[in-house]
Design an enzyme around this catalytic site. Structure first.
Site, PDB file in Angstrom:
ATOM      1  N   ASN A  86     -54.031  62.719  41.693  1.00 45.95           N
ATOM      2  CA  ASN A  86     -54.407  63.554  42.830  1.00 45.95           C
ATOM      3  C   ASN A  86     -55.185  64.782  42.351  1.00 45.95           C
ATOM      4  OD1 ASN A  86     -54.483  64.479  45.638  1.00 45.95           O
ATOM      5  ND2 ASN A  86     -52.760  63.082  45.923  1.00 45.95           N
ATOM      6  N   ARG A  87     -55.135  65.882  43.102  1.00 44.86           N
ATOM      7  CA  ARG A  87     -56.099  66.964  42.925  1.00 44.86           C
ATOM      8  C   ARG A  87     -55.466  68.245  42.377  1.00 44.86           C
ATOM      9  NH1 ARG A  87     -57.168  63.659  47.091  1.00 44.86           N
ATOM     10  NH2 ARG A  87     -59.337  63.051  47.446  1.00 44.86           N
ATOM     11  N   HIS A 121     -57.362  62.805  39.661  1.00 49.38           N
ATOM     12  CA  HIS A 121     -56.906  61.584  38.988  1.00 49.38           C
ATOM     13  C   HIS A 121     -57.227  61.525  37.493  1.00 49.38           C
ATOM     14  CE1 HIS A 121     -55.438  60.053  42.657  1.00 49.38           C
ATOM     15  NE2 HIS A 121     -56.435  59.308  43.044  1.00 49.38           N
ATOM     16  N   HIS A 165     -52.162  52.924  41.439  1.00 50.44           N
ATOM     17  CA  HIS A 165     -53.168  52.999  42.501  1.00 50.44           C
ATOM     18  C   HIS A 165     -53.553  51.615  43.032  1.00 50.44           C
ATOM     19  CE1 HIS A 165     -56.598  54.714  44.697  1.00 50.44           C
ATOM     20  NE2 HIS A 165     -56.127  55.928  44.370  1.00 50.44           N
ATOM     21  N   ASP A 222     -55.528  60.091  53.810  1.00 46.09           N
ATOM     22  CA  ASP A 222     -55.553  60.423  52.384  1.00 46.09           C
ATOM     23  C   ASP A 222     -54.707  61.679  52.229  1.00 46.09           C
ATOM     24  OD1 ASP A 222     -56.073  60.498  49.710  1.00 46.09           O
ATOM     25  OD2 ASP A 222     -58.207  60.970  49.879  1.00 46.09           O
ATOM     26  N   GLN A 268     -48.595  59.537  48.395  1.00 45.43           N
ATOM     27  CA  GLN A 268     -49.939  59.687  48.948  1.00 45.43           C
ATOM     28  C   GLN A 268     -50.282  58.421  49.720  1.00 45.43           C
ATOM     29  OE1 GLN A 268     -51.648  62.512  48.516  1.00 45.43           O
ATOM     30  NE2 GLN A 268     -53.725  62.060  49.192  1.00 45.43           N
ATOM     31  N   GLU A 289     -49.121  55.728  46.919  1.00 44.19           N
ATOM     32  CA  GLU A 289     -49.117  56.309  45.579  1.00 44.19           C
ATOM     33  C   GLU A 289     -47.913  57.249  45.426  1.00 44.19           C
ATOM     34  OE1 GLU A 289     -53.118  57.975  44.777  1.00 44.19           O
ATOM     35  OE2 GLU A 289     -53.659  56.936  46.638  1.00 44.19           O
TER      36      GLU A 289
END
Length: 361
Positions: A81-82, A111, A186, A256, A293, A320
């Site tokens: 993720n971010r 990621h 993923h 998302d 996620q 996720e």
């Protein structure tokens, strides 16, 4: 009879040799894996009539996986993720990691960056566990400073295909320095079959009373909000592709977003149920992670997949299991700090069965 088969998949541009591994249990379920990114390439499951289909999206060739930008079936990290700006403070120091998102104007980390775990050649070992269930374990060492992350990270990802039709994914890691870590799987699921076009026939339940709102760059605001009255309320089984998903869930009316799972510890807990009414296939997901996620393949834009298929948004769904996005910058979120020489582990379980549609007579 359980089986483990391995063969050579190909060689990457840097000369790394990649293997593909097939695990099979006594009821015919087949799980195919790749040592590139410790990836799930295919998963063949029986439907309610005993007919088998491959239920995860993927590619035919190693070259396609090597160039993939959608993390198709990959183990993702070092930080899934971010991270806002790719920057955070740790142990009194500011760390800058790789910036790679969004693709058109990169300003955040996503990621693992340009050279994340999904692009690494893992070493594979094959065996059976104590219950004679087939298992493949993948090992990689990420050097100190790789993509900007501190510490030499040693990671093992193991996939066990059980007698009762579950895939158990175990992660174990340690680092030589304090670092941050967030690993996920993923895989894109379409329980009707990877080549059937859409997940419109799927129902989803996620045991999450809350979610983490984001800004336009999908970076959490730091809030943890109730899902009640929002498109993110999946506490009861409902269609995954419902009209209300068009609100606050762009693009293409897709999801998302990170949901905050209900659980009271670190052992695997029931997190989600995904079911396809057409095939009767059902997946029940358990995890030791605090978040999930939900991603509905929003950025698959006519992607050429395996068996001549073409993937579009809503062609599959990723569930996720993870810690929350941008946790290194959000002190109210569960910590993703891994201290030096401290073992880390996580487990996610995909359990599969079939069901009959309700009697409507």
């Amino acid at each position: 009879m359980t089986q483990i088969l391995a063969n050579h998949f190909g060689v990457l541009a840097d000369g790394s040799s990649i293997d593909r591994v097939l695990l099979k249990n006594g009821i015919g379920t087949r799980l195919e894996l790749s040592s590139l990114g410790a990836s799930v390439m295919s998963l063949w499951l029986a439907d309610r009539h005993g007919e088998f289909s491959d239920v995860v999206l993927g590619y035919e060739s190693l070259g396609d996986y090597a160039l993939d930008s959608h993390y198709m079936g990959a183990t993702v990290g070092r930080y899934a993720n971010r991270i806002r700006g790719g920057r955070f403070s740790l142990s009194g120091e500011t760390h800058q990691v790789d910036i790679n998102a969004p693709a058109d104007a990169p300003r955040h980390h996503l990621h693992g960056g340009h050279d994340g775990l999904n692009r690494q050649a893992f070493n594979a070992t094959l065996d059976h566990d104590a219950e004679c269930q087939p298992r493949a374990s993948f090992f990689v060492t990420s050097p100190d400073g790789h993509s900007g992350f501190a510490g030499e990270l040693s990671l093992r990802v193991s996939f066990t295909l059980t007698h009762d039709n579950a895939v158990v994914i175990d992660y174990r890691a340690h680092s030589t320095k304090d670092t941050v870590l967030n690993i996920t799987q993923h895989a894109y699921f379409n329980l009707r079959g990877h080549d059937t076009g859409s997940i419109d026939s799927h129902q989803l339940c996620i045991l999450a009373d809350a979610y983490t709102p984001t800004d336009d760059d999908k970076i959490p605001t730091g809030e943890i909000c109730d899902v009640a009255g929002t498109p993110f309320d999946f506490r009861k089984m409902r269609s995954i592709h419902a009209p209300e998903a068009d609100s606050r869930a762009p693009p293409n009316g897709g999801f998302d977003h990170n949901l905050v799972l209900n659980h009271d510890g670190t052992s695997p807990h029931l997190a989600a149920i995904l079911a396809d009414a057409h095939s009767g296939r059902r997946m029940t997901l358990f995890t030791s992670e605090p978040g999930l996620q939900l991603y509905t393949a929003n950025y698959l834009d006519a992607v050429a997949g395996k068996s001549g298929s073409t993937y579009h948004p809503w062609a599959g769904v990723c569930l996720e299991t993870q810690h929350f996005p941008d946790s290194p910058n959000q002190p109210a979120f569960p910590s993703t700090i891994l201290r030096a020489d401290t073992p880390w582990q996580s487990r996610t379980i995909w359990r599969f069965d079939t069901f009959n549609p309700p009697n409507r007579s």
